[in-house]
Design an enzyme around this catalytic site. Structure first.
Site, PDB file in Angstrom:
ATOM      1  N   GLY A  38       0.852  -1.182   0.000  1.00 22.62           N
ATOM      2  CA  GLY A  38       0.000   0.000   0.000  1.00 22.62           C
ATOM      3  C   GLY A  38       0.886   1.230   0.000  1.00 22.62           C
ATOM      4  N   CYS A  39       0.468   2.244   0.713  1.00 27.36           N
ATOM      5  CA  CYS A  39       1.216   3.503   0.796  1.00 27.36           C
ATOM      6  C   CYS A  39       2.624   3.240   1.325  1.00 27.36           C
ATOM      7  CB  CYS A  39       0.482   4.464   1.717  1.00 27.36           C
ATOM      8  SG  CYS A  39       1.403   5.952   2.128  1.00 27.36           S
TER       9      CYS A  39
END
Length: 160
Positions: free
Chosen positions: A8-9
């Site tokens: 993800g991020c």
């Protein structure tokens, strides 16, 4: 040695590994075919890359199996749309393996997770191709922008 995880991020997963004896964590992009992608293009889902971290580690201090355990404990392995508030392909999960041993470890850890949860993990296992370092403002974001990072962690649902 190096290991590559899309969680993800990349801002959100970088500090996790700094705690566990990893020598360095670099934010970047992996998985796609476009050469030298930019943050804007990756975030806009234009490149086929995922936000990825590159770990430089000493296997005498931390094993690949432990790196996978840490990864699985810090992502939502059942979300196939992205991670927390970050949605889209560039935020989906992937383990980029560089050897049959890494692939075997990742498969075993994911199978163990699935057996314990009764759910199917949404983690791509892909052979490592290339890693492109992200722009400097994305490196160690949590140190450079502590207030914004804390807000991102809370708003994303990663931290309560």
């Amino acid at each position: 040695m190096k290991a590559y995880f899309a969680g993800g991020c990349f801002w959100c997963v970088t500090p996790i590994y700094k705690v566990y004896g990893v020598d360095s964590v670099v934010c970047g992009y992996s998985g796609g075919d476009e050469v030298n992608p930019t943050y804007e293009d990756v975030k806009a889902q234009k490149t086929g890359h995922r936000e990825t971290i590159e770990l430089d580690y000493d296997p005498a201090n931390v094993g690949y199996d432990m790196l996978v355990d840490i990864y699985l404990a810090n992502v939502d392995p059942f979300d196939g749309e992205g991670q927390f508030i970050d949605k889209g392909f560039s935020y989906t999960l992937a383990i980029y393996y560089q050897s049959e041993e890494e692939l075997s470890i990742a498969k075993a850890k994911i199978a163990e997770l699935e057996a314990q949860s009764g759910k199917k993990a949404q983690i791509a296992l892909e052979p490592f191709k290339f890693f492109y370092k992200a722009e400097e403002e994305h490196q160690d974001y949590y140190l450079k922008n502590p207030e914004a990072f804390e807000k991102e962690m809370k708003e994303s649902g990663r931290v309560k």
